[in-house]
Design an enzyme around this catalytic site. Structure first.
Site, PDB file in Angstrom:
ATOM      1  N   GLU A  94      15.154 -52.223  31.388  1.00  0.00           N
ATOM      2  CA  GLU A  94      15.608 -50.899  31.852  1.00  0.00           C
ATOM      3  C   GLU A  94      16.475 -51.002  33.106  1.00  0.00           C
ATOM      4  OE1 GLU A  94      12.684 -52.193  32.288  1.00  0.00           O
ATOM      5  OE2 GLU A  94      11.758 -51.534  34.170  1.00  0.00           O
ATOM      6  N   HIS A 152      13.265 -56.938  33.406  1.00  0.00           N
ATOM      7  CA  HIS A 152      13.295 -55.480  33.283  1.00  0.00           C
ATOM      8  C   HIS A 152      14.494 -55.051  32.447  1.00  0.00           C
ATOM      9  CE1 HIS A 152      10.057 -54.447  36.079  1.00  0.00           C
ATOM     10  NE2 HIS A 152      10.399 -55.570  36.689  1.00  0.00           N
ATOM     11  N   CYS A 194       7.321 -56.914  32.199  1.00  0.00           N
ATOM     12  CA  CYS A 194       6.958 -57.515  33.490  1.00  0.00           C
ATOM     13  C   CYS A 194       5.430 -57.632  33.606  1.00  0.00           C
ATOM     14  CB  CYS A 194       7.581 -56.719  34.642  1.00  0.00           C
ATOM     15  SG  CYS A 194       7.581 -57.601  36.208  1.00  0.00           S
TER      16      CYS A 194
END
Lengths: 203, 257
Positions: A186, A184, A79
């Site tokens: 994650e 993202h 990001c």
């Protein structure tokens, strides 16, 4: 050991726990000396570009990051962390990026009647098939985005995937040892974890 | 293409999920972490946790709960309920929340929206708006009024004007609940949702009234909603998230499936 750079920009726990779910040793650090020992580096981040550069400067991380990346240490920018690798950003008032990747960060155009930020699950369309970060990731997979700015690389050959949000923007970039994702991983459930696993497997 | 999001909402009281969660096969259906994991398996697009704990002492443990949830799921989640100031926001984000949802505090101290957006980024600041219709003499909806304190206190704010204001102040998203529809299972308030989504240029999450798969379809087709939030339809396992998404996909709505 994978170093996660902590420079005061947002939540890094989720990146750490995603890595650790694969049994990898991680080190969350703001100490430039630690980069030496790292096998790989992750530069996460959410928030404003200027604040992020300021945070890196305060910790004397900029020149050290550049040095290690130039010495071919593998890095993943996530990001804002990816955006910082470029030369400049429309968001920045008084700072420049690391300039490791040529190009700039632009804001989504209000006139495209888009909602900004671009929040939610969107698809990645692969234009470069052999990027090891996306090994075994199906084309058009959904991943989680949350951003108002996007990268515009000068060298289109580093673009691995595009994502359509009013326009096709570069959502994954790759140049040698440098990887960047606008989304993202994650936060992208199974697909995201697979991408993180691929990053761990990179040599 | 950006997918429409389906978001389950969990009410948390004293660190337990309350309000009718009847999951079968869960060791502990009141444990927020267990419920969150189940929704992750079901591929919910996001989770919203709303803390309805009253006392200050108990609220302190919310931060620990957020840490625990964050350790166990790999999807975005929002935490709301009782957030008073920038320190509350900071604590929840540091604990691992991706977004915080503010409601009463935003009405009382609108500058909190600007300050928190500037400090943490718009993308993590959600303003929740609870709106109730006001009828004119012909018994048509004239406008929508904003309520605070969990719907107990009315304000003189107009919901559409307030939505514009919070967007201008830097909110990254609006969580819009229709108090008229909430709990009815009659469907989302399409007029309200349309009015708000036409007024602002930030994502809007529609909430209140979901009871059947058609309701999700209606709100996505007839309004500019980016996401639809629901509680009881999922908690009682009347429908799974997959079933809702499958239905929407067959009807041509872009969903992640």
């Amino acid at each position: 050991m994978i170093c996660i750079i902590d420079y005061g920009m947002g939540n890094i726990h989720s990146v750490k726990k995603a890595l650790e779910s694969f049994g990898v040793k991680t080190l969350v650090t703001s100490n430039p000396q630690d980069l030496e020992k790292a096998d790989k580096i992750i530069l996460p981040g959410v928030g404003a570009f200027d604040d992020a550069i300021l945070g890196l400067k305060k910790k004397d991380l900029i020149s050290n990051l550049i040095k290690h990346i130039e010495n071919k240490k593998t890095i993943l920018g996530i990001c804002l962390g990816m955006q910082l690798l470029f030369e400049e950003s429309q968001e920045a008032k008084d700072s420049r990026g690391l300039g490791i990747l040529k190009g700039r960060i632009k804001k989504f155009d209000n006139n495209l009647s888009l909602k900004i930020p671009h929040i939610g699950w969107n698809q990645i369309k692969m234009v470069l098939k052999d990027c090891p970060l996306l090994k075994d990731i199906p084309d058009n997979s959904y991943v989680y985005f949350c951003h108002s700015y996007y990268p515009e690389p000068e060298d289109k050959n580093i673009i691995v995937t595009y994502t359509d949000y009013g326009l096709d923007f570069a959502s994954v970039v790759w140049k040698d040892n440098i990887y960047g994702v606008q989304f993202h991983p994650e936060k992208s459930q199974a697909i995201g974890l697979k991408i993180i696993k691929n990053f761990i497997s990179l040599c | 293409m950006l997918a429409k999001r389906i978001i389950p909402c969990l009410d948390i009281k004293d660190n337990r999920v309350v309000k009718g969660v009847r999951f079968v096969g869960l060791k502990d259906a009141g444990d927020p972490v267990e419920v969150a994991k189940l929704y992750e398996q079901e591929e919910a697009d996001e989770l919203v946790f709303l803390d309805i704990t009253a006392s200050f002492q108990q609220r302190k443990t919310l931060v620990e709960l957020v840490e625990k949830i964050a350790k166990n799921i790999y999807m975005p989640f929002t935490v709301g309920g009782g957030i008073k100031d920038i320190n509350d926001i900071r604590d929840l984000l540091n604990a691992g929340a991706d977004k915080v949802s503010i409601n009463t505090a935003a009405v009382k101290y609108p500058d909190l929206v600007n300050e928190s957006a500037r400090r943490f980024g718009s993308q993590c600041i959600v303003v929740a708006i609870d709106a109730k219709s006001i009828m004119d003499r012909g018994l048509r909806v004239e406008r929508w009024q904003v309520y605070i304190n969990g719907g107990r206190t009315s304000t003189d704010l107009d919901a559409v004007e307030w939505a514009k204001e919070v967007a201008w102040r830097g909110a990254g998203e609006i969580l819009l609940t229709s108090m008229d529809q909430d709990g009815t299972k009659d469907g989302y308030d399409l007029d309200l949702t349309r009015a708000i989504t036409e007024a602002v240029n930030i994502p809007v999450v529609a909430s209140g009234g979901a009871g059947r798969p058609e309701h999700f379809y209606e709100v996505f087709v007839n309004t500019g909603a980016d996401a639809a939030l629901a509680a009881s339809i999922f908690h009682y396992q009347q429908y799974t998230i997959r079933e809702i998404k499958q239905y929407l996909k067959e009807k041509g709505i872009a969903v992640r499936i």
